[in-house]
Design an enzyme around this catalytic site. Structure first.
Site, PDB file in Angstrom:
ATOM      1  N   SER A 303       0.815  -1.203   0.000  1.00 49.77           N
ATOM      2  CA  SER A 303       0.000   0.000   0.000  1.00 49.77           C
ATOM      3  C   SER A 303       0.857   1.265   0.000  1.00 49.77           C
ATOM      4  O   SER A 303       1.528   1.557  -0.961  1.00 49.77           O
ATOM      5  CB  SER A 303      -0.957  -0.039   1.198  1.00 49.77           C
ATOM      6  OG  SER A 303      -1.978   0.917   1.073  1.00 49.77           O
ATOM      7  N   ASP A 314      10.162   5.585 -10.084  1.00 48.33           N
ATOM      8  CA  ASP A 314       9.813   6.305 -11.314  1.00 48.33           C
ATOM      9  C   ASP A 314      10.660   7.561 -11.490  1.00 48.33           C
ATOM     10  O   ASP A 314      11.024   7.928 -12.614  1.00 48.33           O
ATOM     11  CB  ASP A 314       8.333   6.681 -11.301  1.00 48.33           C
ATOM     12  CG  ASP A 314       7.426   5.504 -11.659  1.00 48.33           C
ATOM     13  OD1 ASP A 314       7.946   4.400 -11.884  1.00 48.33           O
ATOM     14  OD2 ASP A 314       6.199   5.699 -11.696  1.00 48.33           O
ATOM     15  N   LYS A 328      -0.720  -4.203  -3.167  1.00 51.02           N
ATOM     16  CA  LYS A 328      -2.030  -3.628  -2.836  1.00 51.02           C
ATOM     17  C   LYS A 328      -2.072  -2.193  -3.350  1.00 51.02           C
ATOM     18  O   LYS A 328      -1.443  -1.304  -2.796  1.00 51.02           O
ATOM     19  CB  LYS A 328      -2.303  -3.639  -1.341  1.00 51.02           C
ATOM     20  CG  LYS A 328      -3.667  -3.030  -1.018  1.00 51.02           C
ATOM     21  CD  LYS A 328      -3.919  -2.965   0.466  1.00 51.02           C
ATOM     22  CE  LYS A 328      -5.289  -2.364   0.725  1.00 51.02           C
ATOM     23  NZ  LYS A 328      -5.424  -0.972   0.272  1.00 51.02           N
TER      24      LYS A 328
END
Length: 442
Positions: A303, A314, A328
């Site tokens: 999460s 990224d 998740k």
């Protein structure tokens, strides 16, 4: 009037006596949260529901009141959606409110449901569950003498609740084990410290986030400032440890990423409702000062942990190291209902800056490092120049010897040892002639 709350976390089990990663973040009020177009009701299905209701009332072996039947019907309707949507009774809702205070009684487990059993997402640091050796992906099949197969998750949680210092037996199935085995644990009052930090070695820092609470972002910034001060502004690298971190507050995850980047998108969410579409962007503040960064993740990182590691990956801000994360990628919203009840409903998916969804995928580390136990090999007797009679002295101090603390770290936490080794390698490369401009390594 209570307002709906947007959350990130793993399963209903962590809302109760064990611990909670579903901490609150402000969202829109309830009466604005559920707009929908009027649709024709499925009359045939409603007739079937009424018939089943009446048959149970008349023929079930024991008397059962209407409220219990309807509560069970609602619970089944919600839990059939996904593992993270749940109907909250007044008791459940109260427990959820208490769990946000960072102190709760129980075992220190983050759990969800899988195939009718309780699946361990992760044990929390310094809790009875962690000390007993419970691992991510363990399945709890029996609590004391009660099988949990197909038992509602909240009922299983109630069985695991209890006063501190009382004992409980868990029967566990584990991949690779020949048969289920029992563990006896003693319940405790669980106090979760969100952020811990220390210096691994001179000028190399370590930050451990156990879960994302409301003030986690602030605590990470304080930790970075303290480490910069302790190293006289010469901090050479930081390890950010998100292993076995089950998640928490979405805003806190964004604030942690913001501590390491100065521009660009951090995370965004998509859902059917307008107020579930959120976006978080970085601010120009730069408490990390661009120091080299290693992020440790594993199968218990879920999460909000995946938001942080995915965003930093990224942005190429750090090296992600460890093993594949939990996967998740959904957001839950707490929607208050009448009669002091609530609904924890999955309302959105979140995406990393590049548009990746983590849901059922997880974050793939840049460098895979599996947990390992090192066994030192005794060196054979060797004669070195310094052992020869009459050898010449260099006149210099011996440098570069392996420190005892480094050897100890390699034996106690191999993944962390590898992370520290990579930070040192990055520092060496940063000093090479090709990088003589002293630009920080990202």
């Amino acid at each position: 009037m209570r307002t709906s709350q947007t959350t990130l976390g793993i399963g209903f089990g962590l809302l109760l006596s064990l611990t909670s990663s579903n901490l609150f973040a402000e969202a829109a009020p309830t009466d604005e949260a559920l707009p929908y177009e009027a649709q024709e009701l499925p009359l045939e299905e409603l007739r079937t529901f009424g018939e089943v209701f009446e048959r149970i009332k008349r023929a079930y072996v024991h008397d059962i009141n209407d409220e219990e039947l309807l509560d069970n019907a609602i619970r089944g309707m919600v839990t059939g959606l996904d593992p993270h949507s749940t109907y909250l009774t007044p008791e459940d809702y109260d427990e959820l409110q208490e769990s946000t205070q960072g102190e709760f009684g129980g075992l220190g487990l983050e759990v969800s449901s899988e195939n009718g059993f309780i699946k361990v997402v992760t044990p929390i640091d310094d809790t009875p569950a962690a000390r007993a050796g419970i691992r991510p992906h363990d399945l709890i099949v029996k609590i004391n003498d009660t099988p949990v197969k197909n038992l509602p998750l909240n009922k299983s949680i109630e069985l695991m609740r209890g006063k501190p210092d009382t004992e409980i037996r868990l029967t566990i199935m584990r991949d690779g084990a020949d048969a289920p085995f029992e563990l006896t644990l003693k319940r405790a009052l669980i106090r979760v410290t969100s952020v811990k930090h220390r210096m691994l070695e001179k000028d190399y820092g370590y930050i451990r986030i156990t879960q994302f609470q409301v003030h986690t972002g602030e605590e990470v910034v304080k930790a970075l400032n303290k480490m910069h001060t302790d190293s006289d502004g010469q901090l050479k690298g930081v390890v950010l440890d998100l292993r076995n971190n089950p998640g928490g507050v979405l805003q806190a995850a964004a604030e942690v990423v913001d501590a390491f980047i100065t521009q660009g998108r951090i995370v965004y969410t998509k859902g059917r409702l307008d107020n579930t579409e959120l976006s978080f962007d970085a601010t120009p503040s730069n408490p990390s000062h661009g120091v080299p960064l290693i992020v440790l993740i594993n199968e218990g990182s879920a999460s909000a942990s995946e938001i942080v590691s995915g965003a930093l990956q990224d942005h190429q801000r750090g090296v992600i190291m460890g093993t594949q994360s939990f996967g998740k990628g959904s957001v839950q919203t707490i929607l208050p209902l009448g009669s002091n009840r609530g609904l924890k409903l999955t309302t959105a998916l979140y995406y990393t800056p590049s548009g990746r969804s983590i849901q059922a995928q997880g974050v793939t580390p840049d460098i895979e490092v599996k947990p390992a136990r090192l066994t030192p090999i005794e060196a054979r007797l060797q004669i070195k120049e310094a052992d020869l009679e009459g050898h010449l002295e260099s006149g210099q101090k011996i440098v570069g010897q392996k420190s005892e603390s480094s050897a100890s770290l390699a034996e106690s936490d191999y993944q962390l040892f590898e992370a520290l080794s990579l930070l040192k390698g990055l520092q060496i490369l940063n000093k090479s002639p090709e990088n003589s401009t002293n630009e920080p390594t990202h």
